[in-house]
Design an enzyme around this catalytic site. Structure first.
Site, mmCIF file in Angstrom:
data_model
loop_
_atom_site.group_PDB
_atom_site.id
_atom_site.type_symbol
_atom_site.label_atom_id
_atom_site.label_comp_id
_atom_site.label_asym_id
_atom_site.label_seq_id
_atom_site.Cartn_x
_atom_site.Cartn_y
_atom_site.Cartn_z
ATOM 1 C CE1 TYR A 143 49.334 43.646 53.498
ATOM 2 C CE2 TYR A 143 47.949 45.274 54.279
ATOM 3 C CZ TYR A 143 49.177 44.434 54.122
ATOM 4 O OH TYR A 143 50.545 45.438 53.982
ATOM 5 C CB THR A 147 38.811 34.754 41.942
ATOM 6 O OG1 THR A 147 38.517 34.933 43.444
ATOM 7 C CG2 THR A 147 40.148 35.009 42.026
ATOM 8 C CB THR A 148 37.275 33.994 37.180
ATOM 9 O OG1 THR A 148 37.046 32.598 38.277
ATOM 10 C CG2 THR A 148 37.545 33.552 35.067
ATOM 11 C CE LYS A 191 35.307 29.348 43.651
ATOM 12 N NZ LYS A 191 34.923 30.128 43.303
ATOM 13 C CE1 TYR A 227 36.879 31.323 46.393
ATOM 14 C CE2 TYR A 227 36.804 33.000 46.072
ATOM 15 C CZ TYR A 227 36.462 31.749 45.615
ATOM 16 O OH TYR A 227 37.436 31.827 44.314
ATOM 17 C CB ILE A 231 31.958 28.268 42.100
ATOM 18 C CG1 ILE A 231 30.504 28.148 42.216
ATOM 19 C CG2 ILE A 231 32.291 29.709 41.305
ATOM 20 C CD1 ILE A 231 30.202 29.084 43.439
ATOM 21 N NE ARG A 277 43.750 33.400 42.535
ATOM 22 C CZ ARG A 277 43.745 34.443 41.688
ATOM 23 N NH1 ARG A 277 43.766 35.245 41.404
ATOM 24 N NH2 ARG A 277 43.958 32.711 40.675
#
Length: 296
Positions: free
Chosen positions: A109, A46-47, A163, A135, A206, A140
């Site tokens: 989505y 994501t980052t 994560k 994850y 993380i 998100r």
């Protein structure tokens, strides 16, 4: 089974110059992170602004990351998407390129029910022979991996970790009580709950803020795992900086700092925009104040 890593893994930013990936800055950032005690590199998370990267860019970042790390620390490739077929393609590429593991986000989505999640993650894990980190970041993706689903998935020999970016330690506690902690480990995905997460039994973090202070976070981790609970006081001193990099959508704030340290321009890809100058200055000031205090 040994974890892929313990301690601080860094969810790396992707540096840009004139809207192109700045691979030279990416290499310099990797060297900085390794020199400052990072225990793993997570590329294309994501980052790293993964949704805005082309498949070619993702594959090149994975390749460059692996080549630059050169076995000094594990490289974990973010290869999860909302398409199982595309995730398999990226995961196979990462395996063939020499990645030490892959990280798979829940489908976004289109989402999925829990049965669909099991089928999705198992299909990807079946297609490769390297470790998989799930994850879970419902803020998100609009969905979560329920603890019972994590337990079922943990039975796959390649699925070795989660994560946990849920942000609810009750979820973490429930999972830790369900899983075989010798075979499956949890990493926090939230900088702000890191110390409590480790004391509960997590194996690492993380991190976003680890892009600029990996060594300080690793010091806290090492001390906590050695029973030095005064390390929580040290962690408290990091919280103002963690708060500063949470003032806007990740990675808008942290890229203000990576650019300040010379790891790419202060650029993001639309729909993300850099912070306003006043906000950027406050973020940089929080970093400088923390670094100055850490010298005392």
């Amino acid at each position: 089974m040994n974890p892929i890593f313990e301690g601080i893994g860094v969810a790396m930013t992707t540096p840009f110059i004139n809207d192109e990936v700045d691979y030279d800055a990416f290499r310099r950032h990797i060297e900085f992170l390794i020199e400052n005690d990072t225990q793993a590199l997570i590329v294309n998370g994501t980052t790293g602004e993964s949704p805005t990267l082309s498949a070619e860019e993702i594959k090149t970042l994975i390749k460059v990351g692996i080549e630059t790390a050169a076995g000094r620390v594990p490289v974990i490739a973010g290869t999860g998407t909302n398409s199982t077929m595309h995730s398999i393609d990226l995961s196979k590429y990462a395996m063939d390129a020499g990645a030490d593991g892959v990280m798979l986000i829940t489908p976004y989505y289109n989402k999925a029910n829990q049965r669909g999640l099991v089928a999705h993650f198992n299909a990807i894990a079946d297609a490769i022979d390297i470790p998989v980190i799930l994850y879970n970041v419902p803020a998100r993706t609009g969905m979560t991996i329920e603890p019972e689903t994590v337990l079922e998935l943990s039975g796959h020999p390649n699925i070795v970790a989660l994560k946990d970016a849920v942000g609810d330690l009750n979820y973490t506690i429930k999972l830790l009580n369900m899983i075989d902690q010798e075979e499956f480990v949890l990493y926090s995905g939230n900088d702000d709950n890191f110390a409590d997460f480790i004391q509960l039994g997590g194996k690492g973090l993380i991190s976003v803020v680890g892009n600029v202070i990996p060594g300080e976070l690793q010091n806290v981790y090492t001390r906590l795992t050695q029973g030095d609970y005064n390390a929580k006081h040290t962690f408290t001193s990091i919280m103002p900086l963690i708060d500063a990099v949470q003032v806007d959508v990740n990675p808008i704030p942290i890229k203000a700092l990576t650019s300040e340290l010379g790891f790419g321009n202060y650029e993001l890809r639309l729909p993300l925009l850099p912070a306003e100058e006043e906000t950027r200055a406050k973020i940089v000031q929080a970093y400088e104040t923390f670094k100055e205090g850490s010298k005392v």
